[in-house]
Design a protein around this motif. Sequence first.
Motif, PDB file in Angstrom:
ATOM      1  N   GLY A   1      -0.512 -98.418 -80.534  1.00  0.00           N
ATOM      2  CA  GLY A   1      -1.282 -99.314 -81.666  1.00  0.00           C
ATOM      3  C   GLY A   1      -2.605 -99.143 -80.521  1.00  0.00           C
ATOM      4  O   GLY A   1      -3.859 -98.599 -81.164  1.00  0.00           O
ATOM      5  N   GLN A   2      -2.864 -98.592 -79.716  1.00  0.00           N
ATOM      6  CA  GLN A   2      -3.494 -98.100 -78.318  1.00  0.00           C
ATOM      7  C   GLN A   2      -4.127 -96.729 -78.413  1.00  0.00           C
ATOM      8  O   GLN A   2      -2.990 -95.804 -78.723  1.00  0.00           O
ATOM      9  N   ARG A   3      -5.471 -96.181 -78.211  1.00  0.00           N
ATOM     10  CA  ARG A   3      -6.216 -95.392 -78.252  1.00  0.00           C
ATOM     11  C   ARG A   3      -6.370 -94.932 -76.686  1.00  0.00           C
ATOM     12  O   ARG A   3      -7.092 -95.444 -76.416  1.00  0.00           O
ATOM     13  N   ARG A   4      -5.557 -93.752 -76.486  1.00  0.00           N
ATOM     14  CA  ARG A   4      -5.922 -93.119 -75.135  1.00  0.00           C
ATOM     15  C   ARG A   4      -6.912 -91.842 -75.005  1.00  0.00           C
ATOM     16  O   ARG A   4      -7.133 -91.179 -75.365  1.00  0.00           O
ATOM     17  N   HIS A   5      -8.153 -92.022 -73.838  1.00  0.00           N
ATOM     18  CA  HIS A   5      -9.016 -90.859 -73.556  1.00  0.00           C
ATOM     19  C   HIS A   5      -8.988 -90.643 -72.143  1.00  0.00           C
ATOM     20  O   HIS A   5      -9.377 -91.491 -71.527  1.00  0.00           O
ATOM     21  N   ALA A   6      -8.532 -89.649 -72.027  1.00  0.00           N
ATOM     22  CA  ALA A   6      -8.155 -89.260 -70.814  1.00  0.00           C
ATOM     23  C   ALA A   6      -9.033 -88.343 -70.030  1.00  0.00           C
ATOM     24  O   ALA A   6      -9.403 -87.357 -71.261  1.00  0.00           O
ATOM     25  N   SER A   7      -9.903 -87.927 -68.724  1.00  0.00           N
ATOM     26  CA  SER A   7     -10.034 -86.653 -68.876  1.00  0.00           C
ATOM     27  C   SER A   7     -10.567 -86.748 -67.227  1.00  0.00           C
ATOM     28  O   SER A   7      -9.453 -87.508 -66.762  1.00  0.00           O
ATOM     29  N   ASP A   8     -10.963 -85.415 -66.884  1.00  0.00           N
ATOM     30  CA  ASP A   8     -10.548 -85.317 -65.389  1.00  0.00           C
ATOM     31  C   ASP A   8     -11.210 -85.941 -64.659  1.00  0.00           C
ATOM     32  O   ASP A   8     -12.638 -86.877 -65.225  1.00  0.00           O
ATOM     33  N   ASN A   9     -11.099 -86.040 -62.996  1.00  0.00           N
ATOM     34  CA  ASN A   9     -11.627 -86.899 -62.355  1.00  0.00           C
ATOM     35  C   ASN A   9     -13.853 -86.897 -61.744  1.00  0.00           C
ATOM     36  O   ASN A   9     -13.991 -87.237 -61.115  1.00  0.00           O
ATOM     37  N   LYS A  10     -14.129 -85.960 -62.660  1.00  0.00           N
ATOM     38  CA  LYS A  10     -15.650 -85.634 -61.777  1.00  0.00           C
ATOM     39  C   LYS A  10     -16.773 -85.705 -62.968  1.00  0.00           C
ATOM     40  O   LYS A  10     -17.517 -85.717 -63.851  1.00  0.00           O
ATOM     41  N   VAL A  11     -16.309 -87.124 -64.188  1.00  0.00           N
ATOM     42  CA  VAL A  11     -17.101 -87.227 -65.741  1.00  0.00           C
ATOM     43  C   VAL A  11     -17.310 -88.733 -65.841  1.00  0.00           C
ATOM     44  O   VAL A  11     -17.388 -89.386 -66.262  1.00  0.00           O
TER      45      VAL A  11
END
Length: 527
Positions: free
Chosen positions: A325-335
């Motif tokens: 049920g959870q949604r993950r929104h991953a990105s790099d460490n510069k934003v």
Amino acid sequence: MSEQQATGDGSVANTAGPGRLYGVGLGPGDPSLMTVRAVQVIDRADVIAYHSARHGRSIARSIAAEHLRADHIEEALVYPVTTESTDHPGGYRGALDEFYESAAARLAAHLDAGRTVAVISEGDPLFYGSYQHMHKRLAHRYPTEVIPGVTSISAAAARLGKPLAEADEVLTILPGTLPEEELTARLASTDTAVVMKLGRTFPTVRRAMERSGRLPEAHYVERATMPGERTQKLTDIDAETVPYFSVTVVPSRIADLPPATTATPGTPGSDEPAAPSDETGEVVVVGTGPAGPLWLTPESRGALAAAEDLVGYTTYLDRVPLRPGQRRHASDNKVESERAELALDLARRGRRVAVVSGGDPGIFAMATAVLEVASQDPYRAIPVRVLPGVTAANAAAARAGAPLGHDYAVISLSDRLKPWEVIAERLHAAASADLALALYNPGSRSRTWQVGKARELLLEHRAPDTPVILARDIGGPEESVRTVHLADLDPLQVDMRTLLIVGSSQTQAVRRDDGTEIVWTPRRYPE
């Protein structure tokens, strides 16, 4: 005198010698939920023992009543106190201990006479059951068998028709007699829960449910499978009507949830724009500590479990267990700003969002970025909370000993967001004030000279043999902690996963008898 012993087919056969002790679980209340084995043992026993309050009525006896015979010897073990005060010199606990010793002696007399004794207990004998006090005093002295029973927890879940736990969920069973703060912490940090022993504890339990954010999920079950059974939402219960034989259930979250996903409308990789919602969402910025789950606070663990969306740097998101049920929104460490805006946009749509940050989110981490964006239109009305985490400096200091035991300063050596001249000025100021230093972001593949320059600046104020701790990957699989002299600090041994702690003029590095070295800074300063 009967001479009996259990046989392989479940019956009880005659034998010589001391009697046999049975702890017999009767299930949650409905006599039809007793096990076949429980019925067999009761039928063949000489003595049936049961606990009761001073009014003399025993729930256990009422469950087993149809299986009791006129020739059974009944031993009613009547508590001298329940919740009231007592004038016993040992207080409440002393009165109960004396009672248990006396009750065990009564049963031992039967066992010594060769009689078979069945101590009957509602639920399961070894699950918050009165029988366990007899077991501890007698099982090492006599042949003993425990007959398990269906617990009130299983009965409550069955009556609600809701799973207690599924997949990797963790079920926590709590007595309502715990202090409110402890209940709140444990409810916040678990997936599913059952709180027992309500009655007079109900107001405390309800407050703990509310404080932990679990109240909307909580159900109330009273006298499951017994006459007078009641099931309702916990929010609908009047505290004045709650008996001791009731439980609160926070069931599985998984049953009605869709699978976990990694994209949602209005986020990168999706075509549907985000739109404000009439429902109020929120953003919680969660500090996960320097590494894995051992460093999470109960409050943070609960916030991560309750979130509908998780936003964060990929490395930090990977520390959080996947939940349906959870949604993950991953990105790099510069934003960081983009992550903050995404989280607040999701909250505008009514979503519960956790922004996942390493260490403590307010120390060189995501809390500042989220609050900066949240201070602008159109996000000013979005609720934002910041939950603390164990900092990298505190974790590293604990591994080394107590190098931050006196006044200290925390400085980042990264010149990406501030000029080196500012960093150098702060190093000079902190070093000249004789503060111990925790140096974050000392180096990376693209920043290789800052550690050497910092060493030069610090040597203007510190002795060459000042202890310096190199703490790398604290809490992780490649953890290492080393202590060197300031003059010997090698920049090539420092990378982006390393934190440096530089001692003050008072910091001590001591080799102990077991060969380990500890570093500590005394709390007293010389006159």
